[in-house]
Scaffold this active site. Structure first.
Site, PDB file in Angstrom:
ATOM      1  N   GLU A 111       0.826  -1.206   0.000  1.00  0.00           N
ATOM      2  CA  GLU A 111       0.000   0.000   0.000  1.00  0.00           C
ATOM      3  C   GLU A 111       0.859   1.254   0.000  1.00  0.00           C
ATOM      4  OE1 GLU A 111      -3.030  -2.183   3.097  1.00  0.00           O
ATOM      5  OE2 GLU A 111      -2.264  -0.204   3.554  1.00  0.00           O
ATOM      6  N   CYS A 120       3.007   8.154   2.205  1.00  0.00           N
ATOM      7  CA  CYS A 120       3.351   7.103   3.152  1.00  0.00           C
ATOM      8  C   CYS A 120       3.673   5.831   2.357  1.00  0.00           C
ATOM      9  CB  CYS A 120       2.132   6.911   4.059  1.00  0.00           C
ATOM     10  SG  CYS A 120       2.286   5.568   5.202  1.00  0.00           S
ATOM     11  N   CYS A 170       4.692  -7.895   7.850  1.00  0.00           N
ATOM     12  CA  CYS A 170       5.648  -7.479   8.868  1.00  0.00           C
ATOM     13  C   CYS A 170       5.816  -8.607   9.874  1.00  0.00           C
ATOM     14  CB  CYS A 170       5.145  -6.225   9.581  1.00  0.00           C
ATOM     15  SG  CYS A 170       6.336  -5.630  10.812  1.00  0.00           S
ATOM     16  N   CYS A 180       2.859  -6.579  16.055  1.00  0.00           N
ATOM     17  CA  CYS A 180       2.204  -5.714  17.044  1.00  0.00           C
ATOM     18  C   CYS A 180       0.715  -6.061  17.057  1.00  0.00           C
ATOM     19  CB  CYS A 180       2.423  -4.247  16.711  1.00  0.00           C
ATOM     20  SG  CYS A 180       4.167  -3.844  16.668  1.00  0.00           S
ATOM     21  N   CYS A 215      -2.057  -4.143  14.864  1.00  0.00           N
ATOM     22  CA  CYS A 215      -1.685  -3.701  13.515  1.00  0.00           C
ATOM     23  C   CYS A 215      -2.041  -4.738  12.455  1.00  0.00           C
ATOM     24  CB  CYS A 215      -0.185  -3.432  13.484  1.00  0.00           C
ATOM     25  SG  CYS A 215       0.440  -3.052  11.844  1.00  0.00           S
ATOM     26  N   GLY A 247       5.280  -2.705   7.044  1.00  0.00           N
ATOM     27  CA  GLY A 247       6.632  -3.192   7.310  1.00  0.00           C
ATOM     28  C   GLY A 247       7.427  -2.354   8.280  1.00  0.00           C
ATOM     29  N   GLU A 248       8.552  -2.913   8.694  1.00  0.00           N
ATOM     30  CA  GLU A 248       9.432  -2.247   9.660  1.00  0.00           C
ATOM     31  C   GLU A 248      10.684  -1.769   8.905  1.00  0.00           C
ATOM     32  OE1 GLU A 248       9.701  -1.098  12.855  1.00  0.00           O
ATOM     33  OE2 GLU A 248      11.718  -0.650  12.156  1.00  0.00           O
ATOM     34  N   SER A 293       9.752   5.654  10.572  1.00  0.00           N
ATOM     35  CA  SER A 293       9.043   5.236  11.785  1.00  0.00           C
ATOM     36  C   SER A 293       9.470   3.820  12.149  1.00  0.00           C
ATOM     37  CB  SER A 293       7.533   5.284  11.525  1.00  0.00           C
ATOM     38  OG  SER A 293       6.827   4.819  12.646  1.00  0.00           O
ATOM     39  N   SER A 331       7.537   4.270  17.401  1.00  0.00           N
ATOM     40  CA  SER A 331       6.204   3.792  17.752  1.00  0.00           C
ATOM     41  C   SER A 331       6.276   3.287  19.184  1.00  0.00           C
ATOM     42  CB  SER A 331       5.782   2.664  16.803  1.00  0.00           C
ATOM     43  OG  SER A 331       5.494   3.192  15.542  1.00  0.00           O
ATOM     44  N   LEU A 332       5.862   4.114  20.120  1.00  0.00           N
ATOM     45  CA  LEU A 332       6.025   3.758  21.535  1.00  0.00           C
ATOM     46  C   LEU A 332       4.820   2.939  22.026  1.00  0.00           C
ATOM     47  CD1 LEU A 332       8.315   4.280  23.548  1.00  0.00           C
ATOM     48  CD2 LEU A 332       6.910   6.081  24.540  1.00  0.00           C
ATOM     49  N   HIS A 333       3.650   3.537  21.979  1.00  0.00           N
ATOM     50  CA  HIS A 333       2.385   2.851  22.262  1.00  0.00           C
ATOM     51  C   HIS A 333       2.255   2.256  23.655  1.00  0.00           C
ATOM     52  CE1 HIS A 333       2.116   3.572  18.069  1.00  0.00           C
ATOM     53  NE2 HIS A 333       2.633   2.440  17.653  1.00  0.00           N
ATOM     54  N   ASN A 336      -7.339   2.772  15.261  1.00  0.00           N
ATOM     55  CA  ASN A 336      -8.172   2.582  14.081  1.00  0.00           C
ATOM     56  C   ASN A 336      -8.601   1.117  14.036  1.00  0.00           C
ATOM     57  OD1 ASN A 336      -9.336   3.356  11.701  1.00  0.00           O
ATOM     58  ND2 ASN A 336      -7.420   3.795  10.654  1.00  0.00           N
ATOM     59  N   CYS A 356      -2.249   1.164   8.794  1.00  0.00           N
ATOM     60  CA  CYS A 356      -1.274   0.402   8.030  1.00  0.00           C
ATOM     61  C   CYS A 356      -1.717  -1.035   7.793  1.00  0.00           C
ATOM     62  CB  CYS A 356       0.081   0.571   8.700  1.00  0.00           C
ATOM     63  SG  CYS A 356       0.786  -0.642   9.726  1.00  0.00           S
TER      64      CYS A 356
END
Ligand code: SAH
Ligand code: SF4
Length: 378
Positions: free
Chosen positions: A96, A117, A124, A128, A131, A181-182, A213, A236-238, A312, A355
């Site tokens: 995407e 983006c 990935c 997480c 995600c 992806g990372e 990111s 990305s702390l979260h 989301n 994502c």
């Protein structure tokens, strides 16, 4: 899984690598510059259009290389703010790319700030728990050419109605590695892509308008700090404590906060620019005022801006977005602690902008369509 394309794409080449290949094949090195000009300034999609190259060279190029290794399949718009493109790769994998237009006061839609983006992997591996990209697992790394080509597709699409195209610069303002992806797990392709984007012969796009990111690969953050590419970094702390973070981000077991935060600090000190901490707000998981207070301490220490993102909804996951009241209370704690904070009021929620969600849905419908013949994109 490694994937070797049938022919490499020109978008993976640097001026140096292309010159070397040309010389080896008996062509003059100066042609490399002309070819880059056609790719990045004129933005052609066929060798035939490279009219100042001899016919024999165009023929040779066509035998050795392809131009676009990525093909746009689906184009979804959401209120003209977010435009999401589903792209198909040579091995039929789906990725995407999203174009986000942030309207600015007093100017027309075409003058809005545009952020692209991009994706850097298919799926990935980091899993997480909130995600969509992690849900389907990891398929493969993208090549640098597949990342550059996503951006060039957007450029070509925007050129059609952007006056800035005449200046042959990128027709968007920011690039963020926040798609699928990372980025730091595909480190070499990331750095090569950034170098191609930065180069005068390439897109000539400044590193300070590029944000990488990461979910927190501490050793690679340290490596990137030394790489000499002055990109912005978003973490990305979260979760503001190990206990909360490891519930939703398995990577926290490998690189807990006491390892991650010093690496982030080293990056910040090396580049002198503010970091961003991304914090998805998920009801009853990480949205307590205690988490907000812990987050404020971390942001203060790191001299970081905090970007709160209301969760989301992802199909198949049980998490919930907190109420607006709870979101506001969380942000208030940060603000009162003197932290620079924004809260993203959703852009593109209705087209699955988080994502990996569009890909996940499309793959599901493709799988269904294979069982039940018909056009999955109809
Ligand atoms: N792997 C990198 C970059 C891609 S993910 C990273 O984790 O940082 C980029 C961002 O997508 C994440 O920080 C997160 O902010 C966002 N994201 C993922 N799933 C989301 C969801 N369900 N709701 C809101 N944002 C989400
Ligand atoms: Fe991977 Fe980032 Fe999604 Fe985590 S948030 S699964 S690291 S893409």
């Amino acid at each position: 899984m490694r994937f070797t394309p049938q022919k490499p794409s020109l978008f993976g080449e640097t001026l140096e690598s292309l010159s070397a290949t040309l010389i080896e094949a008996g062509h003059p090195a100066f042609r490399a510059k002309q070819i880059m000009e056609w790719l990045y300034k004129q933005r052609v999609d066929s060798f035939e259009l490279m009219s100042n190259l001899p016919k024999s060279l165009r023929h040779w190029l066509g035998e050795q290389f392809c131009i676009y290794p990525v093909k746009p399949l689906l184009d979804k718009r959401s209120n003209d703010v977010t435009q999401k493109l589903l792209m198909e790769l040579e091995d039929r994998s789906l990725i995407e790319t999203v174009l986000i237009r942030a309207p600015q006061e007093g100017v027309g839609a075409e003058q809005s700030r545009k952020t692209v983006c991009v994706s850097i992997q298919v799926g990935c591996a980091y899993g997480c728990r909130f995600c969509a990209s992690g849900l389907a697992g990891f398929k493969r790394n993208l090549h640098a050419s597949e990342v550059v080509a996503q951006l060039m597709h957007i450029c070509r699409m925007e050129d059609a109605h952007t006056p800035r195209a005449e200046e042959a610069i990128a027709s968007f303002d920011n690039i963020v590695f926040m798609g699928m992806g990372e980025p730091l797990a595909n480190y070499d392709a990331l750095v090569r892509t950034i170098k191609i984007l930065n180069a005068e012969w390439g897109l000539y796009f400044g590193a300070r308008r590029i944000t990488v990111s990461t979910s927190g690969l501490a050793p690679q953050i340290l490596k990137l700090a030394e790489e000499g590419v002055a990109v912005r970094l978003a973490i990305s702390l979260h979760g503001a404590t190990n206990e909360v973070r490891e519930k939703i981000m398995p990577i926290n077991k490998k690189y807990p906060l006491e390892v991650l935060l010093p690496a982030a600090k080293a990056f910040q000190e090396q580049h002198g620019r503010m970091l961003t901490l991304e914090f998805i707000l998920i009801e009853d998981i990480n949205d307590s005022l205690e988490q907000a207070r812990e987050l404020a301490k971390i942001a203060y220490e790191l001299h970081a801006h905090v970007n709160c993102i209301p969760y989301n909804k992802v199909e198949g996951l049980e998490w919930k977005r907190p109420s607006i009241g709870r979101q506001d209370a969380f942000v208030k704690v940060l603000r009162e602690a003197g932290v620079s904070v924004t809260i993203r009021r959703e852009k593109g929620h209705d087209i699955n902008a988080a994502c990996g969600q569009l890909r996940l849905k499309t793959e599901k419908s493709m799988a269904e369509a294979e069982a039940r013949p018909g056009d999955p994109f109809a």
